[in-house]
Write a protein that holds these residues in place. Structure first.
Motif, PDB file in Angstrom:
ATOM      1  N   PHE A  71       0.826  -1.204   0.000  1.00 40.64           N
ATOM      2  CA  PHE A  71       0.000   0.000   0.000  1.00 40.64           C
ATOM      3  C   PHE A  71       0.867   1.265   0.000  1.00 40.64           C
ATOM      4  O   PHE A  71       0.361   2.354  -0.248  1.00 40.64           O
ATOM      5  N   ASP A  72       2.153   1.094   0.294  1.00 42.52           N
ATOM      6  CA  ASP A  72       3.071   2.230   0.310  1.00 42.52           C
ATOM      7  C   ASP A  72       3.751   2.453  -1.039  1.00 42.52           C
ATOM      8  O   ASP A  72       4.631   3.301  -1.170  1.00 42.52           O
ATOM      9  N   GLY A  73       3.350   1.677  -2.065  1.00 41.06           N
ATOM     10  CA  GLY A  73       3.933   1.832  -3.386  1.00 41.06           C
ATOM     11  C   GLY A  73       5.297   1.202  -3.546  1.00 41.06           C
ATOM     12  O   GLY A  73       5.960   1.416  -4.561  1.00 41.06           O
ATOM     13  N   ARG A  74       5.713   0.410  -2.568  1.00 39.83           N
ATOM     14  CA  ARG A  74       7.007  -0.250  -2.612  1.00 39.83           C
ATOM     15  C   ARG A  74       6.821  -1.765  -2.743  1.00 39.83           C
ATOM     16  O   ARG A  74       5.742  -2.295  -2.447  1.00 39.83           O
ATOM     17  N   VAL A  75       7.874  -2.445  -3.164  1.00 36.69           N
ATOM     18  CA  VAL A  75       7.830  -3.900  -3.311  1.00 36.69           C
ATOM     19  C   VAL A  75       8.242  -4.560  -1.998  1.00 36.69           C
ATOM     20  O   VAL A  75       9.258  -4.195  -1.402  1.00 36.69           O
ATOM     21  N   HIS A  76       7.442  -5.524  -1.552  1.00 39.15           N
ATOM     22  CA  HIS A  76       7.706  -6.256  -0.314  1.00 39.15           C
ATOM     23  C   HIS A  76       7.760  -7.756  -0.611  1.00 39.15           C
ATOM     24  O   HIS A  76       7.280  -8.214  -1.648  1.00 39.15           O
ATOM     25  N   ARG A  77       8.309  -8.511   0.321  1.00 38.77           N
ATOM     26  CA  ARG A  77       8.362  -9.966   0.190  1.00 38.77           C
ATOM     27  C   ARG A  77       7.298 -10.581   1.076  1.00 38.77           C
ATOM     28  O   ARG A  77       7.120 -10.176   2.234  1.00 38.77           O
ATOM     29  N   GLY A  78       6.561 -11.543   0.537  1.00 40.75           N
ATOM     30  CA  GLY A  78       5.520 -12.197   1.300  1.00 40.75           C
ATOM     31  C   GLY A  78       5.592 -13.710   1.162  1.00 40.75           C
ATOM     32  O   GLY A  78       6.385 -14.237   0.366  1.00 40.75           O
ATOM     33  N   GLU A  79       4.755 -14.408   1.942  1.00 40.98           N
ATOM     34  CA  GLU A  79       4.733 -15.868   1.912  1.00 40.98           C
ATOM     35  C   GLU A  79       3.304 -16.393   1.963  1.00 40.98           C
ATOM     36  O   GLU A  79       2.469 -15.873   2.707  1.00 40.98           O
ATOM     37  N   LEU A  80       3.042 -17.421   1.162  1.00 42.20           N
ATOM     38  CA  LEU A  80       1.775 -18.146   1.173  1.00 42.20           C
ATOM     39  C   LEU A  80       2.073 -19.641   1.245  1.00 42.20           C
ATOM     40  O   LEU A  80       3.107 -20.094   0.736  1.00 42.20           O
ATOM     41  N   ILE A  81       1.151 -20.403   1.812  1.00 38.90           N
ATOM     42  CA  ILE A  81       1.226 -21.857   1.764  1.00 38.90           C
ATOM     43  C   ILE A  81       0.021 -22.360   0.995  1.00 38.90           C
ATOM     44  O   ILE A  81      -1.116 -21.932   1.241  1.00 38.90           O
ATOM     45  N   ALA A  82       0.254 -23.263   0.038  1.00 38.69           N
ATOM     46  CA  ALA A  82      -0.830 -23.809  -0.771  1.00 38.69           C
ATOM     47  C   ALA A  82      -0.536 -25.270  -1.092  1.00 38.69           C
ATOM     48  O   ALA A  82       0.607 -25.736  -0.958  1.00 38.69           O
ATOM     49  N   ARG A  83      -1.555 -25.985  -1.525  1.00 39.55           N
ATOM     50  CA  ARG A  83      -1.358 -27.365  -1.950  1.00 39.55           C
ATOM     51  C   ARG A  83      -0.483 -27.374  -3.202  1.00 39.55           C
ATOM     52  O   ARG A  83      -0.574 -26.491  -4.045  1.00 39.55           O
ATOM     53  N   GLN A  84       0.349 -28.369  -3.345  1.00 38.39           N
ATOM     54  CA  GLN A  84       1.366 -28.386  -4.390  1.00 38.39           C
ATOM     55  C   GLN A  84       0.796 -28.226  -5.799  1.00 38.39           C
ATOM     56  O   GLN A  84       1.392 -27.540  -6.643  1.00 38.39           O
TER      57      GLN A  84
END
Length: 219
Positions: A71-84
């Motif tokens: 939301f600040d217009g910058r690139v961030h790193r995130g994580e998700l877990i999902a079925r393969q």
């Protein structure tokens, strides 16, 4: 890139890296791209979001680490877990979202919220796998328990349960979809279009609606 969700494509290799984020000031001013890695899920990343008896074992889940616009217009790193077998559709969706600079408040695994969906929604967290019951209807197991559902920006895209209660609290103003807000999902935008391409369905089309929810089987 069109993805047919049920196509018999090979599962992404563990540790695969997609794309790259050019350093600031890179020659030619290349725009940032989606950068993602896929790996096994360490127990610490599952925490209370998984327990014995859940329908998908940890061995069939994957941790997706990727960048996203904030939301600040910058690139961030995130994580998700999902079925393969749902990694490819999700990467397609978030690649399209990244290209369109669709903002995501935060993207953290549910272990960071103790598997508590209410806490994660209050934090406006985007997440996928979480072995739990349906919020507002504990009779049923949530589709998130199967690793083929994702919630995006819950505060800007609220959920109305079968009793009429709005989740998260304080998000009632965003039930008016004619009042645009940063991070709001709308018909025909990058997120819904990519989800349609992937064969996933949007809870925003339900009655009552679940604007932040997408799933592979429509539940």
């Amino acid at each position: 890139m069109n993805v047919v969700r049920r196509a018999a494509a090979p599962v992404l290799a563990l540790g695969l890296t997609l794309g790259a984020v050019p350093a600031q000031g890179a020659t030619g001013g290349a725009a940032p791209q989606l950068s993602a890695t896929v790996s096994d899920v360490p127990p610490s990343k599952l925490g209370a979001s998984h327990e014995p008896g859940c329908p998908v074992p940890p061995s069939r889940l994957r941790l997706i680490s990727m960048n996203h616009w904030g939301f600040d217009g910058r690139v961030h790193r995130g994580e998700l877990i999902a079925r393969q077998d749902e990694v490819r559709p999700l990467l397609h969706v978030f690649e399209r979202a990244f290209e369109e600079r669709f903002p995501i408040r935060r993207m953290r695994v549910m272990a960071e919220y103790g598997g508590d969906d209410a806490e994660a929604m209050a934090a406006d967290n985007t997440s996928a796998f979480n072995c739990r019951r349906v919020t507002g209807d504990a009779r049923h197991l949530s589709r998130h328990s199967f690793g083929d559902a994702v919630d995006i920006n819950p505060a800007e895209n609220p959920y109305v349960d079968r009793s009429g209660r709005v989740h998260p609290p304080g998000a009632e103003q965003h039930l008016d979809r004619d009042r645009p807000a940063k991070g709001m999902i709308t018909p025909g935008d990058a997120v819904t279009t990519a989800m349609d391409d992937a064969g996933w369905e949007w809870g925003g089309r339900w009655a009552p609606p679940d604007y932040h929810h997408f799933s592979a089987d429509g539940t």
